[in-house]
Scaffold this motif. Structure first.
Motif, PDB file in Angstrom:
ATOM      1  N   TRP A   1      18.426   1.681  31.618  1.00 12.50           N
ATOM      2  CA  TRP A   1      18.863   1.836  33.004  1.00 12.50           C
ATOM      3  C   TRP A   1      18.696   3.281  33.440  1.00 12.50           C
ATOM      4  CZ3 TRP A   1      19.701  -2.040  36.160  1.00 12.50           C
ATOM      5  CH2 TRP A   1      20.146  -3.260  35.659  1.00 12.50           C
ATOM      6  N   LEU A   2      18.279   3.485  34.698  1.00 15.74           N
ATOM      7  CA  LEU A   2      18.321   4.793  35.348  1.00 15.74           C
ATOM      8  C   LEU A   2      19.348   4.723  36.464  1.00 15.74           C
ATOM      9  CD1 LEU A   2      14.607   5.945  35.746  1.00 15.74           C
ATOM     10  CD2 LEU A   2      16.282   6.689  34.063  1.00 15.74           C
ATOM     11  N   SER A   3      19.972   5.850  36.741  1.00 21.13           N
ATOM     12  CA  SER A   3      20.979   5.946  37.785  1.00 21.13           C
ATOM     13  C   SER A   3      20.904   7.323  38.426  1.00 21.13           C
ATOM     14  CB  SER A   3      22.374   5.740  37.164  1.00 21.13           C
ATOM     15  OG  SER A   3      23.394   5.960  38.108  1.00 21.13           O
ATOM     16  N   THR A   4      21.343   7.406  39.676  1.00 16.46           N
ATOM     17  CA  THR A   4      21.470   8.712  40.335  1.00 16.46           C
ATOM     18  C   THR A   4      22.930   9.062  40.585  1.00 16.46           C
ATOM     19  OG1 THR A   4      21.207   7.702  42.515  1.00 16.46           O
ATOM     20  CG2 THR A   4      19.207   8.597  41.467  1.00 16.46           C
ATOM     21  N   ASP A   5      23.849   8.178  40.147  1.00 11.65           N
ATOM     22  CA  ASP A   5      25.267   8.472  40.394  1.00 11.65           C
ATOM     23  C   ASP A   5      26.122   8.485  39.119  1.00 11.65           C
ATOM     24  OD1 ASP A   5      25.674   5.789  39.745  1.00 11.65           O
ATOM     25  OD2 ASP A   5      26.300   5.199  41.758  1.00 11.65           O
ATOM     26  N   ASP A   6      25.511   8.345  37.950  1.00 12.84           N
ATOM     27  CA  ASP A   6      26.222   8.434  36.673  1.00 12.84           C
ATOM     28  C   ASP A   6      27.246   7.314  36.477  1.00 12.84           C
ATOM     29  OD1 ASP A   6      26.959   9.519  34.178  1.00 12.84           O
ATOM     30  OD2 ASP A   6      28.388  10.907  35.054  1.00 12.84           O
ATOM     31  N   THR A   7      27.189   6.274  37.306  1.00 16.12           N
ATOM     32  CA  THR A   7      28.176   5.201  37.237  1.00 16.12           C
ATOM     33  C   THR A   7      27.536   3.817  37.278  1.00 16.12           C
ATOM     34  OG1 THR A   7      29.797   6.593  38.368  1.00 16.12           O
ATOM     35  CG2 THR A   7      30.238   4.232  38.343  1.00 16.12           C
TER      36      THR A   7
ATOM     37  N   GLY B   1      18.681   9.570  23.459  1.00 21.10           N
ATOM     38  CA  GLY B   1      19.378   9.878  24.706  1.00 21.10           C
ATOM     39  C   GLY B   1      19.857   8.655  25.469  1.00 21.10           C
ATOM     40  N   ALA B   2      19.449   7.464  25.030  1.00 25.53           N
ATOM     41  CA  ALA B   2      19.809   6.233  25.744  1.00 25.53           C
ATOM     42  C   ALA B   2      20.884   5.479  24.979  1.00 25.53           C
ATOM     43  CB  ALA B   2      18.583   5.363  25.943  1.00 25.53           C
ATOM     44  N   GLY B   3      22.132   5.849  25.189  1.00 26.48           N
ATOM     45  CA  GLY B   3      23.257   5.214  24.510  1.00 26.48           C
ATOM     46  C   GLY B   3      24.038   4.298  25.428  1.00 26.48           C
ATOM     47  N   ALA B   4      25.255   3.980  25.032  1.00 30.46           N
ATOM     48  CA  ALA B   4      26.104   3.049  25.767  1.00 30.46           C
ATOM     49  C   ALA B   4      26.652   3.635  27.076  1.00 30.46           C
ATOM     50  CB  ALA B   4      27.257   2.597  24.879  1.00 30.46           C
ATOM     51  N   SER B   5      26.669   4.954  27.198  1.00 30.45           N
ATOM     52  CA  SER B   5      27.127   5.625  28.424  1.00 30.45           C
ATOM     53  C   SER B   5      25.965   6.375  29.047  1.00 30.45           C
ATOM     54  CB  SER B   5      28.233   6.628  28.098  1.00 30.45           C
ATOM     55  OG  SER B   5      29.333   5.985  27.520  1.00 30.45           O
ATOM     56  N   PHE B   6      26.056   6.641  30.340  1.00 33.43           N
ATOM     57  CA  PHE B   6      25.004   7.403  31.011  1.00 33.43           C
ATOM     58  C   PHE B   6      24.954   8.831  30.487  1.00 33.43           C
ATOM     59  CE2 PHE B   6      25.206   4.138  34.396  1.00 33.43           C
ATOM     60  CZ  PHE B   6      23.843   3.866  34.480  1.00 33.43           C
ATOM     61  N   ALA B   7      23.751   9.342  30.289  1.00 30.62           N
ATOM     62  CA  ALA B   7      23.518  10.723  29.866  1.00 30.62           C
ATOM     63  C   ALA B   7      22.548  11.362  30.855  1.00 30.62           C
ATOM     64  CB  ALA B   7      22.931  10.754  28.456  1.00 30.62           C
ATOM     65  N   VAL B   8      22.686  12.657  31.055  1.00 29.02           N
ATOM     66  CA  VAL B   8      21.803  13.399  31.958  1.00 29.02           C
ATOM     67  C   VAL B   8      20.370  13.297  31.461  1.00 29.02           C
ATOM     68  CG1 VAL B   8      21.243  15.715  32.789  1.00 29.02           C
ATOM     69  CG2 VAL B   8      23.625  14.981  32.672  1.00 29.02           C
TER      70      VAL B   8
END
Length: 115
Positions: free
Chosen positions: A51-57, A21-28
């Motif tokens: 990386w973790l994010s709350t904004d998908d960016t 689930g941890a690829g080059a782009s953010f995934a849910v």
């Protein structure tokens, strides 16, 4: 002197992913928060950072390989209100600066006040 009624802490279902689930782009990462979370426990057994994010960016929180973290934002209480991750907050996962993990998993478990 009166004692206030204690507030019960409860755990929400963990949001988790294996290394795929941890690829080059953010995934849910799991479902969005059903409750306002004042704290969370993050455990990673990945062989690389992510990386973790709350904004998908934006890359917001770097989780090191093999880390276990407790994030307590509810302790930052000011008068009658406290800081919390809002209901509906969605977390996203992305590979870290050292590349995609090839093994392991991650779990994020929110802690909330049950009334």
């Amino acid at each position: 002197m009166s004692l206030s009624r204690p507030i019960k802490a409860a755990l929400e279902t963990a949001k988790s992913s294996d290394h795929t689930g941890a690829g080059a782009s953010f995934a849910v990462l799991g479902s969005s928060l059903a409750n306002a979370a004042s704290a969370m426990v993050i455990t990673s057994t990945f062989d690389t950072s992510v990386w973790l994010s709350t904004d998908d960016t934006n890359e917001q929180l770097l989780i090191p390989s093999g880390a276990s973290l407790v994030i307590d934002v509810g302790g930052n209480k000011q008068q009658i209100s406290s800081l919390a991750f809002a209901i509906g907050t969605q977390f996203y996962l992305k590979q870290g600066p050292d590349g995609a993990p090839s093994s392991g998993d991650i779990a994020l478990t929110p802690i909330f006040a049950e009334r």
